[in-house]
Structures are given as structure tokens and as C-alpha cells.
Design a protein around this motif. Structure first.
Motif, short mmCIF file in Angstrom:
data_model
loop_
_atom_site.label_atom_id
_atom_site.label_comp_id
_atom_site.label_asym_id
_atom_site.label_seq_id
_atom_site.Cartn_x
_atom_site.Cartn_y
_atom_site.Cartn_z
N ILE A 163 -81.90 -24.40 -14.33
CA ILE A 163 -83.06 -25.11 -13.80
C ILE A 163 -82.97 -25.28 -12.28
CG2 ILE A 163 -82.17 -27.45 -14.17
CD1 ILE A 163 -84.98 -28.16 -15.23
N LEU A 164 -81.76 -25.42 -11.73
CA LEU A 164 -81.62 -25.54 -10.28
C LEU A 164 -82.04 -24.26 -9.58
CD1 LEU A 164 -80.78 -27.04 -7.73
CD2 LEU A 164 -78.41 -26.34 -8.20
N GLN A 165 -81.65 -23.12 -10.10
CA GLN A 165 -82.04 -21.85 -9.49
C GLN A 165 -83.56 -21.71 -9.49
OE1 GLN A 165 -80.71 -18.29 -11.52
NE2 GLN A 165 -80.62 -17.18 -9.58
N MET A 166 -84.21 -22.11 -10.57
CA MET A 166 -85.67 -22.03 -10.63
C MET A 166 -86.32 -23.00 -9.64
SD MET A 166 -86.48 -19.61 -12.62
CE MET A 166 -85.02 -18.79 -12.00
N LEU A 167 -85.73 -24.19 -9.47
CA LEU A 167 -86.27 -25.14 -8.50
C LEU A 167 -86.14 -24.60 -7.07
CD1 LEU A 167 -85.07 -28.54 -9.99
CD2 LEU A 167 -87.44 -27.77 -9.72
N VAL A 168 -85.05 -23.92 -6.77
CA VAL A 168 -84.88 -23.31 -5.43
C VAL A 168 -85.97 -22.26 -5.22
CG1 VAL A 168 -83.39 -21.85 -4.01
CG2 VAL A 168 -82.42 -23.81 -5.23
N ILE A 169 -86.20 -21.43 -6.21
CA ILE A 169 -87.23 -20.38 -6.09
C ILE A 169 -88.61 -21.01 -5.91
CG2 ILE A 169 -88.43 -18.57 -7.38
CD1 ILE A 169 -85.61 -17.90 -8.58
N LEU A 170 -88.94 -22.02 -6.70
CA LEU A 170 -90.25 -22.67 -6.58
C LEU A 170 -90.38 -23.38 -5.24
CD1 LEU A 170 -90.57 -23.96 -10.23
CD2 LEU A 170 -91.98 -22.20 -9.12
N THR A 171 -89.29 -23.90 -4.70
CA THR A 171 -89.30 -24.51 -3.37
C THR A 171 -89.61 -23.44 -2.33
OG1 THR A 171 -87.72 -26.20 -4.02
CG2 THR A 171 -87.93 -25.78 -1.67
N ASP A 172 -88.92 -22.32 -2.40
CA ASP A 172 -89.15 -21.23 -1.45
C ASP A 172 -90.59 -20.72 -1.50
OD1 ASP A 172 -86.51 -21.38 -0.62
OD2 ASP A 172 -85.86 -19.65 -1.80
N LEU A 173 -91.20 -20.76 -2.67
CA LEU A 173 -92.58 -20.29 -2.83
C LEU A 173 -93.61 -21.35 -2.46
CD1 LEU A 173 -92.18 -18.32 -6.18
CD2 LEU A 173 -92.52 -17.36 -3.88
N GLY A 174 -93.15 -22.57 -2.14
CA GLY A 174 -94.06 -23.62 -1.72
C GLY A 174 -94.65 -24.47 -2.83
N PHE A 175 -94.07 -24.43 -4.02
CA PHE A 175 -94.63 -25.15 -5.17
C PHE A 175 -93.86 -26.42 -5.52
CE2 PHE A 175 -96.00 -20.75 -6.00
CZ PHE A 175 -97.37 -20.96 -6.04
N ILE A 176 -92.92 -26.84 -4.70
CA ILE A 176 -92.03 -27.93 -5.09
C ILE A 176 -92.76 -29.27 -5.25
CG2 ILE A 176 -91.25 -28.62 -2.79
CD1 ILE A 176 -89.20 -28.38 -6.08
N ASN A 177 -93.91 -29.43 -4.63
CA ASN A 177 -94.63 -30.70 -4.76
C ASN A 177 -95.64 -30.70 -5.90
OD1 ASN A 177 -93.37 -32.23 -2.67
ND2 ASN A 177 -94.34 -30.83 -1.24
N ASP A 178 -95.59 -29.70 -6.75
CA ASP A 178 -96.45 -29.66 -7.94
C ASP A 178 -96.00 -30.81 -8.85
OD1 ASP A 178 -97.39 -29.08 -10.64
OD2 ASP A 178 -97.91 -27.09 -9.88
N PRO A 179 -96.90 -31.69 -9.25
CA PRO A 179 -96.51 -32.85 -10.06
C PRO A 179 -95.87 -32.47 -11.39
CG PRO A 179 -98.90 -32.75 -9.80
CD PRO A 179 -98.33 -31.69 -8.92
N ARG A 180 -96.12 -31.26 -11.88
CA ARG A 180 -95.52 -30.84 -13.16
C ARG A 180 -94.00 -30.66 -13.04
NH1 ARG A 180 -99.47 -25.88 -14.13
NH2 ARG A 180 -99.08 -25.84 -11.89
N LEU A 181 -93.49 -30.60 -11.81
CA LEU A 181 -92.05 -30.44 -11.61
C LEU A 181 -91.31 -31.78 -11.58
CD1 LEU A 181 -91.95 -27.56 -9.00
CD2 LEU A 181 -91.52 -27.44 -11.45
N GLY A 182 -92.05 -32.88 -11.70
CA GLY A 182 -91.44 -34.21 -11.68
C GLY A 182 -90.27 -34.37 -12.65
N PRO A 183 -90.43 -34.00 -13.93
CA PRO A 183 -89.31 -34.14 -14.86
C PRO A 183 -88.10 -33.29 -14.47
CG PRO A 183 -91.36 -33.92 -16.07
CD PRO A 183 -91.68 -33.63 -14.62
#
Length: 108
Positions: A33-53
């Protein structure tokens, strides 16, 4: 984690792998899950509320000393890079990067 994030809760494609919840270094063929969060951060999606959990889960893995540890590693290597359960500079750096970009990093 609630709903489909909870380990063992069936989703449309089955049950999430137990490896999904273990932060690893060096990475092998399995993601976490950490690797996916890094990728989503790099793509600019880290503030998507669905990533809260997922961000809550990341914060929950932080240890009292402020670092994150290795949960999984490749054991059969000519040179041992890390030991399982040891604090990891690499995983800690990734976690801090994600949390800072999400506006959720709190240094201790």
C-alpha cells in the motif's frame, strides 16, 4: 480499515493479499500500500478523499520513535540490506513524503 480495505473482507476480485499490508524493502514482485501511495502522490492524486483510510493506515504503522519499520524483505540475497522489523530509512522517507504531500505529516 473499514469496508473493502479491511484484510480478509472479500471484494469483487477476492481478498487482498496479506503482502498488501506489509511495508517492504527492497521491493520484489509484490507491491504494498505504501508503494501505491507514493505512485498516487507522484501522479497528483494524494488529496483524493478516497485515500483517507489508506493514509490512516500509513500513520498507524509509525512507531513510537517516529520511524516506520520493514515488515517484509528478501531473505535470500548475497548481501543483507535490512533486517525484518528494523526501522527503515527508505520506508520512513517514503511515508514522510506521502504524508507531507497530503498535509498530514506531524514530526514528533
Amino acid at each position: 480499515l473499514p469496508g473493502p480495505f479491511q484484510s480478509g473482507v472479500p471484494s469483487k476480485r477476492g481478498v487482498p493479499s496479506k503482502h498488501w499490508w506489509k511495508f517492504g524493502f527492497p521491493r520484489n514482485y509484490q507491491s504494498d500500500i505504501l508503494q501505491m501511495l507514493v505512485i498516487l502522490t507522484d501522479l497528483g492524486f494524494i488529496n483524493d478523499p478516497r485515500l483517507g483510510p489508506a493514509l490512516d493506515f500509513l500513520e498507524s504503522k509509525r512507531k513510537k520513535h517516529g520511524l516506520w519499520r520493514v515488515d517484509a524483505t528478501i531473505e535470500k540475497m548475497p548481501v543483507r540490506l535490512v533486517k525484518r522489523k528494523d526501522p527503515s530509512k527508505w520506508i520512513t522517507w517514503q511515508a514522510i513524503y506521502v504524508l507531507k504531500e497530503a498535509g498530514r505529516y506531524n514530526p514528533r
